[in-house]
Design a protein around this motif. Sequence first.
Motif, PDB file in Angstrom:
ATOM      1  N   VAL A   1       0.840  -1.203   0.000  1.00  0.00           N
ATOM      2  CA  VAL A   1       0.000   0.000   0.000  1.00  0.00           C
ATOM      3  C   VAL A   1       0.874   1.251   0.000  1.00  0.00           C
ATOM      4  O   VAL A   1       0.596   2.229  -0.706  1.00  0.00           O
ATOM      5  CB  VAL A   1      -0.946  -0.001   1.221  1.00  0.00           C
ATOM      6  CG1 VAL A   1      -1.789   1.266   1.263  1.00  0.00           C
ATOM      7  CG2 VAL A   1      -1.856  -1.230   1.183  1.00  0.00           C
ATOM      8  N   LEU A   2       1.955   1.231   0.763  1.00  0.00           N
ATOM      9  CA  LEU A   2       2.825   2.400   0.869  1.00  0.00           C
ATOM     10  C   LEU A   2       3.563   2.681  -0.439  1.00  0.00           C
ATOM     11  O   LEU A   2       3.698   3.841  -0.851  1.00  0.00           O
ATOM     12  CB  LEU A   2       3.840   2.189   1.991  1.00  0.00           C
ATOM     13  CG  LEU A   2       4.844   3.333   2.214  1.00  0.00           C
ATOM     14  CD1 LEU A   2       4.133   4.569   2.739  1.00  0.00           C
ATOM     15  CD2 LEU A   2       5.941   2.898   3.185  1.00  0.00           C
ATOM     16  N   LEU A   3       4.039   1.644  -1.110  1.00  0.00           N
ATOM     17  CA  LEU A   3       4.845   1.831  -2.314  1.00  0.00           C
ATOM     18  C   LEU A   3       3.998   2.162  -3.539  1.00  0.00           C
ATOM     19  O   LEU A   3       4.507   2.723  -4.506  1.00  0.00           O
ATOM     20  CB  LEU A   3       5.669   0.571  -2.597  1.00  0.00           C
ATOM     21  CG  LEU A   3       6.686   0.158  -1.526  1.00  0.00           C
ATOM     22  CD1 LEU A   3       7.398  -1.120  -1.938  1.00  0.00           C
ATOM     23  CD2 LEU A   3       7.700   1.267  -1.278  1.00  0.00           C
ATOM     24  N   SER A   4       2.730   1.823  -3.500  1.00  0.00           N
ATOM     25  CA  SER A   4       1.880   2.035  -4.674  1.00  0.00           C
ATOM     26  C   SER A   4       1.554   3.517  -4.851  1.00  0.00           C
ATOM     27  O   SER A   4       1.263   4.217  -3.876  1.00  0.00           O
ATOM     28  CB  SER A   4       0.571   1.252  -4.538  1.00  0.00           C
ATOM     29  OG  SER A   4      -0.306   1.557  -5.606  1.00  0.00           O
ATOM     30  N   PRO A   5       1.572   4.031  -6.098  1.00  0.00           N
ATOM     31  CA  PRO A   5       1.190   5.431  -6.326  1.00  0.00           C
ATOM     32  C   PRO A   5      -0.315   5.651  -6.202  1.00  0.00           C
ATOM     33  O   PRO A   5      -0.771   6.780  -6.085  1.00  0.00           O
ATOM     34  CB  PRO A   5       1.661   5.683  -7.766  1.00  0.00           C
ATOM     35  CG  PRO A   5       1.635   4.344  -8.407  1.00  0.00           C
ATOM     36  CD  PRO A   5       2.018   3.370  -7.329  1.00  0.00           C
TER      37      PRO A   5
ATOM     38  N   HIS B   1      -8.477   0.232  -1.129  1.00  0.00           N
ATOM     39  CA  HIS B   1      -7.241  -0.543  -1.201  1.00  0.00           C
ATOM     40  C   HIS B   1      -6.635  -0.785   0.175  1.00  0.00           C
ATOM     41  O   HIS B   1      -5.819  -1.693   0.348  1.00  0.00           O
ATOM     42  CB  HIS B   1      -6.222   0.164  -2.093  1.00  0.00           C
ATOM     43  CG  HIS B   1      -6.687   0.313  -3.512  1.00  0.00           C
ATOM     44  ND1 HIS B   1      -6.182   1.275  -4.363  1.00  0.00           N
ATOM     45  CD2 HIS B   1      -7.622  -0.367  -4.230  1.00  0.00           C
ATOM     46  CE1 HIS B   1      -6.784   1.185  -5.539  1.00  0.00           C
ATOM     47  NE2 HIS B   1      -7.656   0.194  -5.480  1.00  0.00           N
ATOM     48  N   HIS B   2      -7.041   0.008   1.159  1.00  0.00           N
ATOM     49  CA  HIS B   2      -6.519  -0.175   2.516  1.00  0.00           C
ATOM     50  C   HIS B   2      -7.137  -1.397   3.195  1.00  0.00           C
ATOM     51  O   HIS B   2      -6.768  -1.721   4.332  1.00  0.00           O
ATOM     52  CB  HIS B   2      -6.748   1.086   3.350  1.00  0.00           C
ATOM     53  CG  HIS B   2      -5.828   2.214   2.951  1.00  0.00           C
ATOM     54  ND1 HIS B   2      -5.998   2.925   1.785  1.00  0.00           N
ATOM     55  CD2 HIS B   2      -4.726   2.724   3.548  1.00  0.00           C
ATOM     56  CE1 HIS B   2      -5.040   3.837   1.686  1.00  0.00           C
ATOM     57  NE2 HIS B   2      -4.257   3.735   2.738  1.00  0.00           N
ATOM     58  N   THR B   3      -8.042  -2.074   2.512  1.00  0.00           N
ATOM     59  CA  THR B   3      -8.502  -3.381   2.982  1.00  0.00           C
ATOM     60  C   THR B   3      -7.321  -4.315   3.171  1.00  0.00           C
ATOM     61  O   THR B   3      -7.333  -5.207   4.026  1.00  0.00           O
ATOM     62  CB  THR B   3      -9.491  -3.981   1.953  1.00  0.00           C
ATOM     63  OG1 THR B   3     -10.590  -3.086   1.789  1.00  0.00           O
ATOM     64  CG2 THR B   3     -10.019  -5.327   2.406  1.00  0.00           C
ATOM     65  N   MET B   4      -6.273  -4.112   2.379  1.00  0.00           N
ATOM     66  CA  MET B   4      -5.077  -4.951   2.453  1.00  0.00           C
ATOM     67  C   MET B   4      -4.389  -4.856   3.816  1.00  0.00           C
ATOM     68  O   MET B   4      -3.572  -5.707   4.159  1.00  0.00           O
ATOM     69  CB  MET B   4      -4.101  -4.533   1.346  1.00  0.00           C
ATOM     70  CG  MET B   4      -3.098  -5.583   0.943  1.00  0.00           C
ATOM     71  SD  MET B   4      -3.826  -7.059   0.208  1.00  0.00           S
ATOM     72  CE  MET B   4      -4.605  -6.350  -1.254  1.00  0.00           C
ATOM     73  N   LEU B   5      -4.728  -3.846   4.621  1.00  0.00           N
ATOM     74  CA  LEU B   5      -4.091  -3.679   5.929  1.00  0.00           C
ATOM     75  C   LEU B   5      -4.799  -4.461   7.029  1.00  0.00           C
ATOM     76  O   LEU B   5      -4.262  -4.596   8.136  1.00  0.00           O
ATOM     77  CB  LEU B   5      -4.076  -2.193   6.315  1.00  0.00           C
ATOM     78  CG  LEU B   5      -3.394  -1.225   5.348  1.00  0.00           C
ATOM     79  CD1 LEU B   5      -3.469   0.195   5.894  1.00  0.00           C
ATOM     80  CD2 LEU B   5      -1.946  -1.628   5.105  1.00  0.00           C
ATOM     81  N   ILE B   6      -5.994  -4.977   6.752  1.00  0.00           N
ATOM     82  CA  ILE B   6      -6.793  -5.574   7.813  1.00  0.00           C
ATOM     83  C   ILE B   6      -6.199  -6.892   8.302  1.00  0.00           C
ATOM     84  O   ILE B   6      -6.084  -7.123   9.510  1.00  0.00           O
ATOM     85  CB  ILE B   6      -8.251  -5.777   7.341  1.00  0.00           C
ATOM     86  CG1 ILE B   6      -8.849  -4.431   6.916  1.00  0.00           C
ATOM     87  CG2 ILE B   6      -9.071  -6.404   8.453  1.00  0.00           C
ATOM     88  CD1 ILE B   6      -8.795  -3.347   7.973  1.00  0.00           C
ATOM     89  N   ALA B   7      -5.816  -7.778   7.394  1.00  0.00           N
ATOM     90  CA  ALA B   7      -5.212  -9.050   7.825  1.00  0.00           C
ATOM     91  C   ALA B   7      -3.944  -8.820   8.643  1.00  0.00           C
ATOM     92  O   ALA B   7      -3.752  -9.483   9.677  1.00  0.00           O
ATOM     93  CB  ALA B   7      -4.930  -9.949   6.617  1.00  0.00           C
ATOM     94  N   PRO B   8      -3.043  -7.899   8.224  1.00  0.00           N
ATOM     95  CA  PRO B   8      -1.887  -7.621   9.087  1.00  0.00           C
ATOM     96  C   PRO B   8      -2.277  -7.095  10.465  1.00  0.00           C
ATOM     97  O   PRO B   8      -1.667  -7.492  11.475  1.00  0.00           O
ATOM     98  CB  PRO B   8      -1.113  -6.562   8.296  1.00  0.00           C
ATOM     99  CG  PRO B   8      -1.468  -6.820   6.875  1.00  0.00           C
ATOM    100  CD  PRO B   8      -2.901  -7.248   6.907  1.00  0.00           C
ATOM    101  N   MET B   9      -3.269  -6.217  10.531  1.00  0.00           N
ATOM    102  CA  MET B   9      -3.682  -5.693  11.836  1.00  0.00           C
ATOM    103  C   MET B   9      -4.218  -6.804  12.728  1.00  0.00           C
ATOM    104  O   MET B   9      -3.895  -6.884  13.916  1.00  0.00           O
ATOM    105  CB  MET B   9      -4.735  -4.595  11.661  1.00  0.00           C
ATOM    106  CG  MET B   9      -4.160  -3.254  11.281  1.00  0.00           C
ATOM    107  SD  MET B   9      -5.291  -1.877  11.597  1.00  0.00           S
ATOM    108  CE  MET B   9      -6.565  -2.203  10.391  1.00  0.00           C
ATOM    109  N   VAL B  10      -5.045  -7.674  12.162  1.00  0.00           N
ATOM    110  CA  VAL B  10      -5.633  -8.762  12.948  1.00  0.00           C
ATOM    111  C   VAL B  10      -4.565  -9.775  13.350  1.00  0.00           C
ATOM    112  O   VAL B  10      -4.449 -10.140  14.531  1.00  0.00           O
ATOM    113  CB  VAL B  10      -6.760  -9.452  12.146  1.00  0.00           C
ATOM    114  CG1 VAL B  10      -7.218 -10.729  12.849  1.00  0.00           C
ATOM    115  CG2 VAL B  10      -7.939  -8.505  11.960  1.00  0.00           C
ATOM    116  N   GLY B  11      -3.767 -10.223  12.377  1.00  0.00           N
ATOM    117  CA  GLY B  11      -2.768 -11.246  12.675  1.00  0.00           C
ATOM    118  C   GLY B  11      -1.684 -10.776  13.618  1.00  0.00           C
ATOM    119  O   GLY B  11      -1.371 -11.448  14.613  1.00  0.00           O
TER     120      GLY B  11
END
Length: 392
Positions: A316-320, A326-336
């Motif tokens: 998410v950070l590297l993508s322009p 697209h921040h849905t991609m952060l949910i699994a890291p937050m939970v795990g």
Amino acid sequence: MDSVWKRRSLVGLLVVGVLVAALLPMSHQIGYDFKAYVVAARDLVAGENPYHRLLVSSPDVYQGGLLRSTGYVYPPLLAELLAIPVRLGASTQVIWLGWMLLNLAAILWLGATLNQALRGSRDLVGTLAFAIAVSIPAIVIYDLSLGQADVLMEALAVGACALRPRHPWMAALAIGVAIAVKPTLGLILPLWIWQGDWRSALRGALVSVGLLVVPFAIAGGQATRDYIAFFTQWSALRGDAAFVNQSLLAVLLRGLSPNALTHPLLNAPWLVTPLRYAVMLGALVIFARAVPFRSPRLRDPRQLMASSLLALPLIVLLSPSAEDIHHTMLIAPMVGLGWLAWERGLRHLAASWVLWGIYALSSIPRMQELIYPGKLFPLPGQHDPHLMTIVI
């Protein structure tokens, strides 16, 4: 044991029922973004170019004439998969219901993956607990209501990382599909090399290339040319300062360059690129310190999954382009990672409380609307042209 199994089965059915009930309201109204997917699928079935609408879109005058995304903007694999039920005569409503069920299956698979990798367990209660946890945040509900593919792609990416040690070709297929729909997920492959498994990275790259090239060949030469023409002019990749884009690049553009949305904190557009790359480099250095190259610790399944989850925020950070969904991609890291912090008793660390706090805030209904000035509720200074760049 029989009574325990019955109790767990009852809990499992109850939770699945709750998840289905949560998705039922969405099933009556087809998601706005999903309609674009189905239109592209119907174009392919009719032998038409699914990208022709993109090139007749109105240029975004605020972005130097670059095109905004209106319509189907992914590579053709997703549209060609959806073309299968279209060819079978399924209505858009039936395809939509199937899509919602597929997303429900993805959520359950994501829950099972996190449960097995982080707890070493396949029990139903743990699987459903993780599944519910990744479903609660407002951005996930919003993503599902739009019919977007982010939840499904996240499940494929996390699942591929879990499958890789024992089922490398299944992992390659899962990540290949994910990359062929959302190419930014290709950053998972360098992660596998960093973890010491270049063979899996090569398999994933080969499958990804195949799933990108073959669908374009099926779509035809004109579709390929139109997609390339659109891609080179797309605002999302060339500097989109709209509020919906919450990427690092967009934030810097709003804060350091003249735009139609905010009063920049400093009129210094020349700073945007060096600051962007400095932050990106810093994030990569932090990741490299947290996950040393080919670390022996990665033989532990929990460490392997934790390092994989840490890589998703980097995407998410590297993508322009990092729109709200697209921040849905952060949910699994937050939970795990949040569960690991709790399980390991890291309550004394400020970082743990920050992680849990962000998850709690993200679970407030409609929280994704906070990026728009005053749409959810006004923040102090949000309407001040000099302060809104910081507040938002």
